[in-house]
Design a protein around this motif. Sequence first.
Motif, PDB file in Angstrom:
ATOM      1  N   LYS A  60       0.681  -1.209   0.074  1.00  0.00           N
ATOM      2  CA  LYS A  60       0.016  -0.048  -0.221  1.00  0.00           C
ATOM      3  C   LYS A  60       0.935   1.501   0.023  1.00  0.00           C
ATOM      4  O   LYS A  60       0.505   2.398  -0.169  1.00  0.00           O
ATOM      5  N   GLU A  61       2.035   1.124   0.178  1.00  0.00           N
ATOM      6  CA  GLU A  61       3.010   2.482   0.349  1.00  0.00           C
ATOM      7  C   GLU A  61       2.880   3.278  -0.699  1.00  0.00           C
ATOM      8  O   GLU A  61       3.135   4.379  -0.907  1.00  0.00           O
ATOM      9  N   TYR A  62       2.796   2.458  -1.980  1.00  0.00           N
ATOM     10  CA  TYR A  62       2.887   3.060  -3.172  1.00  0.00           C
ATOM     11  C   TYR A  62       1.495   3.263  -4.084  1.00  0.00           C
ATOM     12  O   TYR A  62       1.641   3.756  -5.248  1.00  0.00           O
ATOM     13  N   GLU A  63       0.467   3.079  -3.247  1.00  0.00           N
ATOM     14  CA  GLU A  63      -0.822   3.366  -3.895  1.00  0.00           C
ATOM     15  C   GLU A  63      -1.190   4.772  -3.157  1.00  0.00           C
ATOM     16  O   GLU A  63      -1.090   5.134  -1.912  1.00  0.00           O
ATOM     17  N   LYS A  64      -1.601   5.652  -3.945  1.00  0.00           N
ATOM     18  CA  LYS A  64      -1.941   7.091  -3.254  1.00  0.00           C
ATOM     19  C   LYS A  64      -3.319   7.582  -4.081  1.00  0.00           C
ATOM     20  O   LYS A  64      -3.450   7.418  -5.090  1.00  0.00           O
ATOM     21  N   HIS A  65      -4.095   8.271  -3.072  1.00  0.00           N
ATOM     22  CA  HIS A  65      -5.291   8.956  -3.737  1.00  0.00           C
ATOM     23  C   HIS A  65      -4.699  10.437  -3.540  1.00  0.00           C
ATOM     24  O   HIS A  65      -4.565  10.976  -2.456  1.00  0.00           O
ATOM     25  N   HIS A  66      -4.768  11.216  -4.764  1.00  0.00           N
ATOM     26  CA  HIS A  66      -4.418  12.560  -4.618  1.00  0.00           C
ATOM     27  C   HIS A  66      -5.484  13.442  -4.580  1.00  0.00           C
ATOM     28  O   HIS A  66      -6.734  13.364  -5.438  1.00  0.00           O
ATOM     29  N   ILE A  67      -5.721  14.377  -3.837  1.00  0.00           N
ATOM     30  CA  ILE A  67      -6.723  15.420  -3.838  1.00  0.00           C
ATOM     31  C   ILE A  67      -6.396  16.393  -4.880  1.00  0.00           C
ATOM     32  O   ILE A  67      -5.269  17.018  -5.283  1.00  0.00           O
ATOM     33  N   THR A  68      -7.505  16.569  -5.716  1.00  0.00           N
ATOM     34  CA  THR A  68      -7.185  17.831  -6.933  1.00  0.00           C
ATOM     35  C   THR A  68      -8.041  19.112  -6.415  1.00  0.00           C
ATOM     36  O   THR A  68      -9.270  19.084  -5.957  1.00  0.00           O
ATOM     37  N   LEU A  69      -7.764  19.921  -7.243  1.00  0.00           N
ATOM     38  CA  LEU A  69      -8.397  21.345  -7.017  1.00  0.00           C
ATOM     39  C   LEU A  69      -9.802  21.545  -7.608  1.00  0.00           C
ATOM     40  O   LEU A  69     -10.483  22.311  -7.201  1.00  0.00           O
ATOM     41  N   ILE A 114      -3.340  15.409 -16.339  1.00  0.00           N
ATOM     42  CA  ILE A 114      -3.195  15.817 -15.058  1.00  0.00           C
ATOM     43  C   ILE A 114      -2.075  17.043 -14.688  1.00  0.00           C
ATOM     44  O   ILE A 114      -1.092  17.022 -15.389  1.00  0.00           O
ATOM     45  N   GLY A 115      -2.564  18.250 -14.272  1.00  0.00           N
ATOM     46  CA  GLY A 115      -1.708  19.059 -13.865  1.00  0.00           C
ATOM     47  C   GLY A 115      -1.077  18.982 -12.515  1.00  0.00           C
ATOM     48  O   GLY A 115      -1.830  18.478 -11.738  1.00  0.00           O
ATOM     49  N   VAL A 116       0.257  19.225 -12.519  1.00  0.00           N
ATOM     50  CA  VAL A 116       0.861  19.127 -10.900  1.00  0.00           C
ATOM     51  C   VAL A 116       1.440  20.587 -10.792  1.00  0.00           C
ATOM     52  O   VAL A 116       2.356  21.095 -11.610  1.00  0.00           O
ATOM     53  N   LEU A 117       1.064  21.504 -10.080  1.00  0.00           N
ATOM     54  CA  LEU A 117       1.031  22.727  -9.669  1.00  0.00           C
ATOM     55  C   LEU A 117       1.926  23.091  -8.473  1.00  0.00           C
ATOM     56  O   LEU A 117       1.513  22.476  -7.268  1.00  0.00           O
ATOM     57  N   GLY A 118       3.215  23.308  -8.664  1.00  0.00           N
ATOM     58  CA  GLY A 118       3.898  23.693  -7.347  1.00  0.00           C
ATOM     59  C   GLY A 118       4.931  24.642  -7.696  1.00  0.00           C
ATOM     60  O   GLY A 118       5.379  24.938  -8.584  1.00  0.00           O
ATOM     61  N   PRO A 119       5.263  25.454  -6.749  1.00  0.00           N
ATOM     62  CA  PRO A 119       4.739  25.218  -5.360  1.00  0.00           C
ATOM     63  C   PRO A 119       3.371  26.044  -5.114  1.00  0.00           C
ATOM     64  O   PRO A 119       2.978  26.884  -5.684  1.00  0.00           O
ATOM     65  N   THR A 136      -3.551  19.318  -9.310  1.00  0.00           N
ATOM     66  CA  THR A 136      -3.283  18.825  -7.929  1.00  0.00           C
ATOM     67  C   THR A 136      -2.197  19.821  -7.539  1.00  0.00           C
ATOM     68  O   THR A 136      -1.419  20.151  -8.387  1.00  0.00           O
ATOM     69  N   SER A 137      -2.208  20.631  -6.274  1.00  0.00           N
ATOM     70  CA  SER A 137      -1.164  21.616  -5.867  1.00  0.00           C
ATOM     71  C   SER A 137      -0.779  20.827  -4.366  1.00  0.00           C
ATOM     72  O   SER A 137      -0.125  21.947  -3.799  1.00  0.00           O
ATOM     73  N   ASP A 138      -1.353  20.107  -3.787  1.00  0.00           N
ATOM     74  CA  ASP A 138      -1.165  19.429  -2.508  1.00  0.00           C
ATOM     75  C   ASP A 138       0.191  19.150  -2.457  1.00  0.00           C
ATOM     76  O   ASP A 138       0.957  18.386  -3.653  1.00  0.00           O
ATOM     77  N   LYS A 139       1.246  19.620  -1.390  1.00  0.00           N
ATOM     78  CA  LYS A 139       2.426  19.307  -1.348  1.00  0.00           C
ATOM     79  C   LYS A 139       3.133  17.983  -1.582  1.00  0.00           C
ATOM     80  O   LYS A 139       4.030  17.347  -2.226  1.00  0.00           O
ATOM     81  N   VAL A 140       2.297  17.134  -0.768  1.00  0.00           N
ATOM     82  CA  VAL A 140       2.434  15.713  -0.619  1.00  0.00           C
ATOM     83  C   VAL A 140       2.531  14.901  -2.170  1.00  0.00           C
ATOM     84  O   VAL A 140       3.224  14.144  -2.807  1.00  0.00           O
ATOM     85  N   SER A 141       1.254  15.414  -2.766  1.00  0.00           N
ATOM     86  CA  SER A 141       1.116  14.957  -4.159  1.00  0.00           C
ATOM     87  C   SER A 141       2.150  15.185  -5.274  1.00  0.00           C
ATOM     88  O   SER A 141       2.658  14.596  -5.950  1.00  0.00           O
TER      89      SER A 141
END
Length: 164
Positions: free
Chosen positions: A20-29, A86-91, A112-117
């Motif tokens: 499960k370590e490498y399965e992730k649910h990402h919150i999107t904006l 999929i957009g990855v917005l950081g920081p 997503t812009s969540d730091k963890v994601s």
Amino acid sequence: MKFWFKIFIFSALIFAGCAKEYEKHHITLNDPRGIDTQFFPSQQRLKMGDKPYMLFFFGTDCGVCKKQIPDLNELYKIYGDRMEFIGVLGPSKGFDKDMALLKEHGIEFKTTSDKVSVDYFSKAVGGVMGVPVVYFFDKSGKMSGKFIGLTPKSVLEGAIKSAL
């Protein structure tokens, strides 16, 4: 017998936790469903559903990134039913400012812009040293293309067609 049973149960729990370590649910904006991923580091695969997909890494203060967005929006309207965008917005500048950026530029694809994601996706592609960068993946999660900097729409469309 009890000793070996305890060892078996302990080992099973350890391995289940690792899976499960490498399965992730990402919150999107901008999509309440979010993004579900599975990362397989030994196979260098990042699985995301049953469609090919692209990851667009960009920044809020990046002028070149903002110039890439209209092309991606157009391609999303054409190919969004067959390919995930999929957009990855950081920081992140905070939820409100991140949402304002999406609205200002008409970004409809999941972002997503969540730091963890953002960190997760960056690690999954081997690190992102600058933006914009676009990665393409086939259905199995294998990377099939990478474009750094402002990339012509025709080149991105060619990569999309190849991934489909």
